[in-house]
Design an enzyme around this catalytic site. Structure first.
Site: not given
Ligand code: NAP
Length: 524
Positions: A241-242, A265, A302
């Site tokens: 994720g992020s 990742e 990614c």
């Molecule tokens: P995300 O916001 O990082 O969320 C991924 C997972 O982690 C979700 O289940 C989220 O829970 C949880 N999470 C997020 N922040 C957390 C924290 N501080 N403590 C505990 N758990 C946490 O990623 P996303 O929703 O997939 O996408 C958001 C952004 O991430 C995108 O705009 C992009 O910039 C980036 N992204 C990057 C990749 C990559 O492969 N590099 C892939 C996907 C996304 P919740 O259910 O509360 O959201």
């Protein structure tokens, strides 16, 4: 199968009362039924306790039994049929063909790990027999194998609702290693998560395994996710994720009384180096291929090529006009969630507002909700290196081209980059000298280096590395894709002078599991 909006805790399905989680169809902004509710601390406690109780019996399963379990999960996912694809399409806006392909990858990944388990190389057996006559001191009998770490918390990715979610690469590799898994479902696709979760739950029951081998929790990351990572029975974390989410989990895991590894990742801009001879011979073709890679899947990979480096000159202009021409015909595509769409638009607004950045081209304008227009931007090496905002990942179909005045400029930018999942060289024979200069830098920066291709499209195989130095991942020694992903969830134990009857099968004389072993330093 009816989607009920329930947590799966071991063999049970439970209605929770916490914060509401509801999927939105990003193509229509319609809220999808049912409403899910986040689990409580108590649910985390129950899932973690069951996982801990399951750990010893699950890791004691034979190689064949564990491999057959992974294959059973694959069959149960396929048995969900079209319902899984239809729900995933509604929750992600991804097209049918992409999701059918992703289901194939998910099932293939589980089957690959079944083969890996059966082969047993991951046990990495090393035997140094006793040398009682050795002078000046005798040597003890020393035998090493790998054992699983313990229950693993998995955070599914938004951009791979099947292949990197509930039954994705992290889950498959952790289960293959012998670790029970608790998934914190991604809130963007809860219905898809429940369907796949029920398939795994059914496989656990059919295989006769302890129920705690798998649980699925819904809820916000900061509540349910954090509670899970903080729980003493959890021994490792897999996350995609992020950067902010991944680093928050790293800090949480490091602050525990017993710190645990987090395999996150996170973010990568995947530089593509266009070397001079390659540009001179095929700039237009490279521009076209690059635009196709950039816009594939709305750029939500990614490994999306978010940065391009090339020497200034007529050939670079040809590349830019070819890419611009292809982009001008690229339709805007629906992004995965309104939040990801918003983040993309903010990223683009910020980039094009930075001094020294100009817009080269855009794709076709959006025609529906949450659609993103592709964009290509241009700057120079000095401007890029002076402003760290230009190095930030913009998740989506946007890329920044750096016009380099010299080879020295190109090498300096390469050295300036943060850790990356990939680095790409477009080269011809006459470019090999410069490629030789770049290679040691790129090896330090990236997990995968590729030539004359594009970084999107990650093969699931034995040799793949989907990893790289921070912030690409939290641990550059590993990969999250491919069979080597199993190594993240293992640790070595050495047995000194144990009688044969007490040794695990893998280490006994006579090699009853017929494993490849390192015997007194010699592979046998
Ligand atoms: P995300 O916001 O990082 O969320 C991924 C997972 O982690 C979700 O289940 C989220 O829970 C949880 N999470 C997020 N922040 C957390 C924290 N501080 N403590 C505990 N758990 C946490 O990623 P996303 O929703 O997939 O996408 C958001 C952004 O991430 C995108 O705009 C992009 O910039 C980036 N992204 C990057 C990749 C990559 O492969 N590099 C892939 C996907 C996304 P919740 O259910 O509360 O959201």
């Amino acid at each position: 199968m009816e989607i009920k909006g329930e947590l799966l805790i071991g063999a049970r399905a439970v209605k929770a009362q916490g914060t509401a989680v509801q999927a939105i169809n990003p193509a229509t902004n319609e809220a999808l039924q049912p409403v899910f509710h986040g689990g409580s601390q108590q649910h985390v406690e129950q899932a973690a306790t069951l996982a801990w109780q399951a750990f010893d019996p699950y890791r004691a399963t034979g190689l064949e039994q564990r491999a057959a379990f992974l294959e059973l999960i694959a069959s149960e996912i396929l048995a969900l049929g079209d319902e899984l694809i239809v729900r995933a399409m509604a929750e992600t806006g991804l097209p049918r063909a992409r999701l059918e392909g992703e289901r194939g990858r998910t099932v293939g990944q589980l089957r690959l790990f079944a083969q890996v388990v059966r082969a047993g190389h991951w046990l990495d057996v090393r035997i140094d027999p006793a040398q009682p006559e050795r002078q000046p001191l005798p040597r003890a009998d020393l035998r090493q194998r790998q054992i699983p770490l313990g229950p693993v918390a998995v955070f599914g990715a938004s951009n791979f609702p099947l292949a990197f979610s509930v039954a994705g690469g992290d889950t498959a590799s952790a289960l293959a290693a012998g670790c029970p898994v608790i998934v914190k479902a991604h809130s963007a696709h809860p219905g898809t998560a429940e369907l796949v979760g029920r398939a795994i739950q059914s496989a656990v029951a059919k295989a006769g395994l302890p129920e705690g081998v798998f649980s699925l929790l819904f809820g916000s990351g900061s509540e349910v996710g954090s509670a899970l990572v903080s729980h003493p029975f959890i021994k490792a974390v897999g996350f995609t994720g992020s950067r902010s989410g991944g680093t928050a989990l790293m800090q949480l895991a490091a602050a525990r009384a017993e710190p645990i590894p987090v395999y996150a990742e996170m973010s990568s801009i995947n530089p593509v180096f266009l070397l001079s001879a390659a540009l001179a011979s095929r700039a237009a073709a490279i521009g076209k291929g690059f635009a196709a890679s950039l816009t594939m899947g709305a750029g939500q990979f990614c490994t999306n090529p978010g940065l391009v480096l090339a020497l200034d000159g007529a050939e670079l202009e040809t590349f830019l006009s070819s890419a611009a021409e292809a982009l001008a015909q690229a339709a805007a595509q629906t992004m995965l969630t309104p939040g990801i769409h918003r983040a993309y638009c903010q990223g683009i607004d910020q980039l094009q507002g930075l001094p020294g950045v100009s817009r080269v081209a855009t794709g076709l304008a959006e025609t529906g909700p949450n659609q993103a227009q592709a964009g290509l931007y241009l700057t120079d090496a000095e401007t890029f290196m002076a402003d760290e905002r230009m190095s930030a990942e913009i998740f989506g179909a946007s890329s920044l081209v750096i016009r380099c005045r010299s080879i020295d400029d190109m090498l300096k930018v390469a050295e300036h980059l943060e850790g990356q999942l990939t680095a790409t060289l477009q080269l011809d024979d006459a470019d090999l000298a410069l490629a030789q200069q770049l290679l040691p830098v790129l090896e330090r920066k990236a997990g995968r280096i590729l030539c004359n291709g594009y970084p999107t499209g990650v093969e699931v195989c034995q040799a793949m590395v989907h990893g790289g130095p921070f912030p690409a991942t939290s641990d550059s020694r590993t990969t999250s894709v491919g069979s080597a992903a199993i190594l993240r969830f293992l640790r070595p134990v050495c047995y000194q002078d144990l009688p044969q009857g007490l040794l695990p099968d893998a280490l006994q004389d006579g090699n009853p599991l017929a494993l490849r072993r390192l015997l007194d330093g010699v592979s046998s």
